[in-house]
Design a protein around this motif. Structure first.
Motif, PDB file in Angstrom:
ATOM      1  N   GLU A  45       0.831  -1.202   0.000  1.00  0.00           N
ATOM      2  CA  GLU A  45       0.000   0.000   0.000  1.00  0.00           C
ATOM      3  C   GLU A  45       0.871   1.260   0.000  1.00  0.00           C
ATOM      4  O   GLU A  45       0.555   2.250  -0.662  1.00  0.00           O
ATOM      5  N   GLN A  46       1.969   1.222   0.756  1.00  0.00           N
ATOM      6  CA  GLN A  46       2.884   2.362   0.774  1.00  0.00           C
ATOM      7  C   GLN A  46       3.507   2.598  -0.593  1.00  0.00           C
ATOM      8  O   GLN A  46       3.673   3.748  -1.020  1.00  0.00           O
ATOM      9  N   LEU A  47       3.853   1.524  -1.277  1.00  0.00           N
ATOM     10  CA  LEU A  47       4.413   1.658  -2.622  1.00  0.00           C
ATOM     11  C   LEU A  47       3.394   2.264  -3.578  1.00  0.00           C
ATOM     12  O   LEU A  47       3.706   3.176  -4.355  1.00  0.00           O
ATOM     13  N   GLU A  50       1.535 -11.462  -3.051  1.00  0.00           N
ATOM     14  CA  GLU A  50       0.250 -10.989  -3.556  1.00  0.00           C
ATOM     15  C   GLU A  50       0.469 -10.110  -4.780  1.00  0.00           C
ATOM     16  O   GLU A  50       1.475  -9.413  -4.891  1.00  0.00           O
ATOM     17  N   GLU A  51      -0.444 -10.168  -5.709  1.00  0.00           N
ATOM     18  CA  GLU A  51      -0.327  -9.409  -6.940  1.00  0.00           C
ATOM     19  C   GLU A  51      -0.848  -7.993  -6.743  1.00  0.00           C
ATOM     20  O   GLU A  51      -1.915  -7.791  -6.170  1.00  0.00           O
ATOM     21  N   ARG A  52      -0.082  -7.012  -7.209  1.00  0.00           N
ATOM     22  CA  ARG A  52      -0.489  -5.613  -7.183  1.00  0.00           C
ATOM     23  C   ARG A  52      -0.123  -4.958  -8.511  1.00  0.00           C
ATOM     24  O   ARG A  52       0.974  -5.194  -9.024  1.00  0.00           O
ATOM     25  N   GLY A  85      18.454 -10.786 -10.652  1.00  0.00           N
ATOM     26  CA  GLY A  85      18.227 -10.286 -11.991  1.00  0.00           C
ATOM     27  C   GLY A  85      16.856 -10.636 -12.543  1.00  0.00           C
ATOM     28  O   GLY A  85      16.485 -10.154 -13.604  1.00  0.00           O
ATOM     29  N   ARG A  86      16.083 -11.446 -11.822  1.00  0.00           N
ATOM     30  CA  ARG A  86      14.758 -11.814 -12.317  1.00  0.00           C
ATOM     31  C   ARG A  86      13.741 -10.788 -11.842  1.00  0.00           C
ATOM     32  O   ARG A  86      13.563 -10.557 -10.660  1.00  0.00           O
ATOM     33  N   LYS A  87      13.071 -10.110 -12.782  1.00  0.00           N
ATOM     34  CA  LYS A  87      12.061  -9.121 -12.442  1.00  0.00           C
ATOM     35  C   LYS A  87      10.665  -9.677 -12.693  1.00  0.00           C
ATOM     36  O   LYS A  87      10.443 -10.368 -13.669  1.00  0.00           O
ATOM     37  N   GLU A  88       9.770  -9.342 -11.796  1.00  0.00           N
ATOM     38  CA  GLU A  88       8.383  -9.732 -11.985  1.00  0.00           C
ATOM     39  C   GLU A  88       7.523  -8.493 -11.785  1.00  0.00           C
ATOM     40  O   GLU A  88       7.794  -7.681 -10.912  1.00  0.00           O
ATOM     41  N   TRP A 124       9.136  -6.353  -8.732  1.00  0.00           N
ATOM     42  CA  TRP A 124       9.859  -7.023  -7.642  1.00  0.00           C
ATOM     43  C   TRP A 124      11.041  -7.767  -8.218  1.00  0.00           C
ATOM     44  O   TRP A 124      10.910  -8.438  -9.249  1.00  0.00           O
ATOM     45  N   GLU A 125      12.194  -7.619  -7.590  1.00  0.00           N
ATOM     46  CA  GLU A 125      13.386  -8.317  -8.042  1.00  0.00           C
ATOM     47  C   GLU A 125      13.950  -9.181  -6.920  1.00  0.00           C
ATOM     48  O   GLU A 125      14.207  -8.697  -5.811  1.00  0.00           O
TER      49      GLU A 125
END
Length: 304
Positions: A134-136, A150-152, A299-302, A157-158
Protein backbone atom coordinates in the motif's frame (compact mmCIF):
# COMPACT_ATOMS: atom_id res chain seq x y z
CA UNK A 1 -8.59 28.39 -8.95
CA UNK A 2 -5.45 28.90 -6.86
CA UNK A 3 -2.90 26.40 -5.55
CA UNK A 4 -3.63 27.60 -2.03
CA UNK A 5 -7.28 26.64 -2.39
CA UNK A 6 -6.30 23.12 -3.42
CA UNK A 7 -3.88 22.82 -0.50
CA UNK A 8 -6.53 24.06 1.93
CA UNK A 9 -9.05 21.58 0.50
CA UNK A 10 -6.56 18.72 0.88
CA UNK A 11 -5.95 19.46 4.55
CA UNK A 12 -9.66 19.74 5.37
CA UNK A 13 -10.28 16.45 3.58
CA UNK A 14 -7.51 14.77 5.57
CA UNK A 15 -8.43 16.27 8.96
CA UNK A 16 -12.22 16.02 8.39
CA UNK A 17 -12.57 19.07 10.60
CA UNK A 18 -12.40 22.79 9.75
CA UNK A 19 -11.09 23.94 13.13
CA UNK A 20 -8.27 21.42 13.28
CA UNK A 21 -7.44 22.03 9.61
CA UNK A 22 -7.22 25.77 10.27
CA UNK A 23 -4.87 25.14 13.20
CA UNK A 24 -2.60 22.97 11.04
CA UNK A 25 -2.56 25.58 8.26
CA UNK A 26 -2.06 28.44 10.76
CA UNK A 27 -4.98 30.44 9.34
CA UNK A 28 -8.29 31.56 10.84
CA UNK A 29 -11.28 29.28 10.46
CA UNK A 30 -13.17 32.04 8.64
CA UNK A 31 -10.34 32.39 6.09
CA UNK A 32 -10.35 28.64 5.51
CA UNK A 33 -14.15 28.48 5.21
CA UNK A 34 -14.19 31.34 2.67
CA UNK A 35 -11.49 29.61 0.61
CA UNK A 36 -13.42 26.33 0.48
CA UNK A 37 -16.70 28.14 -0.27
CA UNK A 38 -15.04 30.00 -3.16
CA UNK A 39 -13.65 26.72 -4.49
CA UNK A 40 -17.06 25.03 -4.32
CA UNK A 41 -18.66 28.04 -6.04
CA UNK A 42 -16.12 27.84 -8.86
CA UNK A 43 -16.66 24.09 -9.28
CA UNK A 44 -20.43 24.45 -9.04
CA UNK A 45 -20.85 21.64 -6.52
CA UNK A 46 -20.40 21.12 -2.76
CA UNK A 47 -17.38 19.03 -1.76
CA UNK A 48 -18.16 18.18 1.88
CA UNK A 49 -21.01 16.92 4.01
CA UNK A 50 -21.28 17.80 7.68
CA UNK A 51 -21.12 14.88 10.12
CA UNK A 52 -21.63 16.06 13.69
CA UNK A 53 -18.90 18.64 14.32
CA UNK A 54 -16.77 17.33 11.48
CA UNK A 55 -17.03 17.00 7.74
CA UNK A 56 -16.57 14.22 5.24
CA UNK A 57 -16.07 14.21 1.49
CA UNK A 58 -19.13 13.66 -0.67
CA UNK A 59 -18.78 11.87 -4.06
CA UNK A 60 -17.78 15.14 -5.76
CA UNK A 61 -15.21 15.79 -3.06
CA UNK A 62 -13.78 12.27 -3.29
CA UNK A 63 -13.28 12.66 -7.05
CA UNK A 64 -11.70 16.10 -6.65
CA UNK A 65 -9.45 14.86 -3.83
CA UNK A 66 -8.20 11.94 -5.91
CA UNK A 67 -7.40 14.12 -8.91
CA UNK A 68 -5.81 16.98 -6.98
CA UNK A 69 -3.69 14.53 -4.97
CA UNK A 70 -2.12 13.40 -8.22
CA UNK A 71 -1.53 17.01 -9.28
CA UNK A 72 0.15 17.89 -5.99
CA UNK A 73 2.24 14.73 -6.11
CA UNK A 74 3.36 15.59 -9.64
CA UNK A 75 4.30 19.08 -8.47
CA UNK A 76 6.35 17.70 -5.57
CA UNK A 77 8.08 15.26 -7.87
CA UNK A 78 8.89 18.08 -10.30
CA UNK A 79 10.48 20.04 -7.47
CA UNK A 80 12.38 16.92 -6.42
CA UNK A 81 13.66 16.27 -9.93
CA UNK A 82 15.06 19.79 -10.16
CA UNK A 83 16.73 19.40 -6.76
CA UNK A 84 18.15 16.04 -7.80
CA UNK A 85 19.69 17.57 -10.93
CA UNK A 86 21.42 20.15 -8.76
CA UNK A 87 22.57 17.73 -6.05
CA UNK A 88 22.34 14.09 -7.20
CA UNK A 89 24.29 12.77 -4.17
CA UNK A 90 21.90 14.35 -1.66
CA UNK A 91 18.37 13.38 -0.84
CA UNK A 92 16.05 11.28 1.27
CA UNK A 93 15.37 7.62 0.64
CA UNK A 94 12.15 6.10 1.99
CA UNK A 95 12.49 2.38 2.59
CA UNK A 96 10.29 -0.22 4.28
CA UNK A 97 11.21 -3.73 5.36
CA UNK A 98 9.94 -6.81 7.14
CA UNK A 99 10.26 -6.86 10.92
CA UNK A 100 12.22 -10.10 10.74
CA UNK A 101 14.97 -8.23 8.83
CA UNK A 102 15.35 -5.46 11.39
CA UNK A 103 17.68 -7.22 13.81
CA UNK A 104 20.65 -7.58 11.48
CA UNK A 105 20.06 -7.48 7.71
CA UNK A 106 18.69 -3.97 7.21
CA UNK A 107 20.97 -2.20 9.73
CA UNK A 108 23.96 -3.72 7.93
CA UNK A 109 22.64 -2.65 4.53
CA UNK A 110 21.95 0.93 5.63
CA UNK A 111 25.31 1.23 7.39
CA UNK A 112 27.25 0.05 4.33
CA UNK A 113 25.30 2.28 1.96
CA UNK A 114 25.82 5.36 4.14
CA UNK A 115 29.55 4.64 4.26
CA UNK A 116 29.58 5.18 0.48
CA UNK A 117 26.84 7.88 0.36
CA UNK A 118 27.16 9.92 3.57
CA UNK A 119 24.81 12.73 2.46
CA UNK A 120 21.73 10.51 2.12
CA UNK A 121 18.93 10.63 4.69
CA UNK A 122 16.77 7.55 5.35
CA UNK A 123 13.10 7.29 6.29
CA UNK A 124 12.65 3.71 7.50
CA UNK A 125 9.48 1.73 8.17
CA UNK A 126 8.81 -1.75 9.54
CA UNK A 127 5.56 -3.06 8.11
CA UNK A 128 3.72 -6.18 7.04
CA UNK A 129 3.98 -7.20 3.39
CA UNK A 130 0.48 -5.95 2.55
CA UNK A 131 1.07 -2.59 4.29
CA UNK A 132 4.30 -2.09 2.35
CA UNK A 133 2.49 -2.74 -0.93
CA UNK A 134 0.00 0.00 0.00
CA UNK A 135 2.88 2.36 0.77
CA UNK A 136 4.41 1.66 -2.62
CA UNK A 137 1.15 2.24 -4.46
CA UNK A 138 0.49 5.53 -2.64
CA UNK A 139 4.00 6.78 -3.39
CA UNK A 140 4.87 7.03 0.31
CA UNK A 141 8.03 4.94 -0.07
CA UNK A 142 10.63 4.32 -2.78
CA UNK A 143 11.34 0.64 -2.09
CA UNK A 144 10.48 -2.18 0.23
CA UNK A 145 12.34 -5.35 1.13
CA UNK A 146 9.81 -8.14 1.22
CA UNK A 147 8.64 -11.49 -0.01
CA UNK A 148 6.13 -11.15 -2.84
CA UNK A 149 3.02 -13.12 -2.03
CA UNK A 150 0.25 -10.99 -3.56
CA UNK A 151 -0.33 -9.41 -6.94
CA UNK A 152 -0.49 -5.61 -7.18
CA UNK A 153 -0.68 -3.47 -10.34
CA UNK A 154 2.42 -1.45 -11.27
CA UNK A 155 4.56 -3.11 -8.59
CA UNK A 156 7.83 -4.62 -9.76
CA UNK A 157 9.86 -7.02 -7.64
CA UNK A 158 13.39 -8.32 -8.04
CA UNK A 159 14.62 -11.41 -6.26
CA UNK A 160 17.61 -10.98 -3.92
CA UNK A 161 17.89 -14.09 -1.75
CA UNK A 162 15.92 -16.97 -0.25
CA UNK A 163 15.64 -18.24 3.32
CA UNK A 164 14.72 -21.60 4.77
CA UNK A 165 11.73 -21.73 7.11
CA UNK A 166 12.06 -23.80 10.28
CA UNK A 167 9.60 -25.20 12.77
CA UNK A 168 10.24 -23.60 16.16
CA UNK A 169 9.40 -25.65 19.24
CA UNK A 170 10.05 -25.14 22.95
CA UNK A 171 13.03 -27.04 24.43
CA UNK A 172 10.56 -28.98 26.57
CA UNK A 173 8.53 -30.08 23.54
CA UNK A 174 8.68 -33.82 22.62
CA UNK A 175 9.86 -32.90 19.11
CA UNK A 176 12.81 -30.91 20.46
CA UNK A 177 15.05 -33.98 20.35
CA UNK A 178 14.58 -34.27 16.60
CA UNK A 179 16.74 -32.57 13.97
CA UNK A 180 14.12 -32.52 11.24
CA UNK A 181 10.44 -33.28 10.74
CA UNK A 182 7.81 -33.40 8.02
CA UNK A 183 5.22 -30.63 8.04
CA UNK A 184 2.34 -33.03 8.67
CA UNK A 185 3.86 -33.92 12.05
CA UNK A 186 2.74 -30.59 13.52
CA UNK A 187 -0.80 -30.85 12.11
CA UNK A 188 -2.28 -31.45 15.55
CA UNK A 189 -0.12 -28.87 17.34
CA UNK A 190 -1.21 -25.45 18.51
CA UNK A 191 0.22 -22.94 16.04
CA UNK A 192 1.65 -19.52 16.89
CA UNK A 193 1.63 -17.47 13.68
CA UNK A 194 2.14 -13.99 12.33
CA UNK A 195 -1.03 -12.09 11.47
CA UNK A 196 -2.57 -12.08 8.02
CA UNK A 197 -0.86 -9.61 5.72
CA UNK A 198 2.65 -10.82 6.52
CA UNK A 199 4.40 -12.69 3.71
CA UNK A 200 5.49 -15.54 5.98
CA UNK A 201 1.87 -16.05 7.07
CA UNK A 202 0.76 -16.30 3.43
CA UNK A 203 3.52 -18.84 2.69
CA UNK A 204 2.54 -20.77 5.84
CA UNK A 205 -1.11 -20.95 4.74
CA UNK A 206 -0.16 -22.07 1.23
CA UNK A 207 2.07 -24.85 2.58
CA UNK A 208 -0.66 -26.16 4.87
CA UNK A 209 -3.32 -25.89 2.16
CA UNK A 210 -1.17 -27.81 -0.34
CA UNK A 211 -0.56 -30.48 2.28
CA UNK A 212 -4.28 -30.68 3.06
CA UNK A 213 -3.65 -29.79 6.72
CA UNK A 214 -6.01 -27.53 8.73
CA UNK A 215 -3.72 -25.46 11.02
CA UNK A 216 -4.83 -24.94 14.62
CA UNK A 217 -3.79 -21.28 15.07
CA UNK A 218 -4.11 -20.22 18.71
CA UNK A 219 -2.21 -16.91 18.67
CA UNK A 220 -1.44 -14.31 16.00
CA UNK A 221 1.35 -11.78 16.47
CA UNK A 222 2.88 -8.87 14.54
CA UNK A 223 6.47 -9.44 15.65
CA UNK A 224 8.51 -12.64 15.10
CA UNK A 225 10.24 -12.08 18.44
CA UNK A 226 6.86 -12.18 20.22
CA UNK A 227 5.94 -15.33 18.32
CA UNK A 228 9.19 -16.97 19.48
CA UNK A 229 8.41 -15.89 23.06
CA UNK A 230 5.07 -17.69 22.94
CA UNK A 231 6.75 -20.79 21.52
CA UNK A 232 9.39 -20.71 24.28
CA UNK A 233 6.59 -20.62 26.86
CA UNK A 234 5.18 -23.85 25.45
CA UNK A 235 2.08 -22.21 23.96
CA UNK A 236 2.53 -23.63 20.49
CA UNK A 237 4.92 -24.14 17.59
CA UNK A 238 5.75 -21.75 14.75
CA UNK A 239 7.10 -21.67 11.20
CA UNK A 240 9.63 -18.87 10.75
CA UNK A 241 12.98 -18.11 9.11
CA UNK A 242 16.11 -18.20 11.24
CA UNK A 243 16.42 -14.76 12.82
CA UNK A 244 19.89 -13.29 13.28
CA UNK A 245 20.80 -11.71 16.63
CA UNK A 246 17.57 -12.90 18.26
CA UNK A 247 17.73 -14.99 21.43
CA UNK A 248 16.59 -18.49 20.53
CA UNK A 249 18.15 -20.23 23.52
CA UNK A 250 14.74 -21.38 24.81
CA UNK A 251 13.58 -22.88 21.53
CA UNK A 252 14.77 -25.49 19.03
CA UNK A 253 14.74 -24.99 15.26
CA UNK A 254 13.75 -28.08 13.28
CA UNK A 255 14.44 -28.40 9.58
CA UNK A 256 11.38 -29.34 7.52
CA UNK A 257 12.36 -32.24 5.29
CA UNK A 258 9.04 -32.39 3.43
CA UNK A 259 7.78 -30.25 1.76
CA UNK A 260 10.52 -27.67 1.08
CA UNK A 261 9.76 -24.63 3.21
CA UNK A 262 11.42 -21.44 1.99
CA UNK A 263 10.63 -17.80 1.37
CA UNK A 264 12.13 -15.49 -1.24
CA UNK A 265 13.10 -11.92 -0.36
CA UNK A 266 13.44 -9.17 -2.92
CA UNK A 267 13.25 -5.44 -3.52
CA UNK A 268 9.95 -4.01 -4.75
CA UNK A 269 9.06 -0.60 -6.18
CA UNK A 270 6.27 1.24 -7.97
CA UNK A 271 7.01 1.40 -11.69
CA UNK A 272 4.99 4.64 -11.99
CA UNK A 273 6.77 6.50 -9.19
CA UNK A 274 9.64 8.90 -9.83
CA UNK A 275 12.84 7.52 -8.34
CA UNK A 276 15.58 10.00 -7.49
CA UNK A 277 19.27 9.47 -8.31
CA UNK A 278 19.79 8.53 -4.66
CA UNK A 279 17.04 5.90 -4.89
CA UNK A 280 18.55 4.48 -8.08
CA UNK A 281 21.98 4.37 -6.41
CA UNK A 282 20.47 2.41 -3.53
CA UNK A 283 18.89 -0.07 -5.93
CA UNK A 284 22.24 -0.61 -7.66
CA UNK A 285 23.98 -0.98 -4.30
CA UNK A 286 21.43 -3.49 -3.02
CA UNK A 287 21.53 -5.70 -6.11
CA UNK A 288 25.34 -5.54 -6.19
CA UNK A 289 25.54 -6.38 -2.49
CA UNK A 290 23.68 -9.65 -2.94
CA UNK A 291 25.31 -10.47 -6.25
CA UNK A 292 28.71 -10.27 -4.58
CA UNK A 293 27.34 -12.52 -1.86
CA UNK A 294 26.46 -15.14 -4.46
CA UNK A 295 22.69 -14.73 -4.22
CA UNK A 296 21.20 -17.17 -6.73
CA UNK A 297 18.43 -15.89 -8.98
CA UNK A 298 19.43 -12.23 -9.04
CA UNK A 299 18.23 -10.29 -11.99
CA UNK A 300 14.76 -11.81 -12.32
CA UNK A 301 12.06 -9.12 -12.44
CA UNK A 302 8.38 -9.73 -11.99
CA UNK A 303 5.56 -7.23 -12.46
CA UNK A 304 2.41 -7.60 -10.38
Amino acid sequence: MEWQQIEYFQVVAQMQHFTRAAERLAVSQSTLSRSIAKLEEELGVPLFERVGRGVTLNPYGELFYKRTSRVLQDLEEAKQEIWDLLKPDYGTLSFAFLKSLGGFEVPQLVSRFLAEHPHVQFQLYQKSSSEMMEQLLSGEIDYCLSSMTEERPDIEWEYLWSEELYVYVARSHPLALRESIALHEIAGERIVALKKGYGTRTIFEELFREAGLPPNITFEGEDPVTVIGFVAAGLGVALLPQLKRVDTSEVVLLQVKEPACRRSIGIAWNARKYLSPVAKQFYGFLVGYYREGGGAGLGRKETF
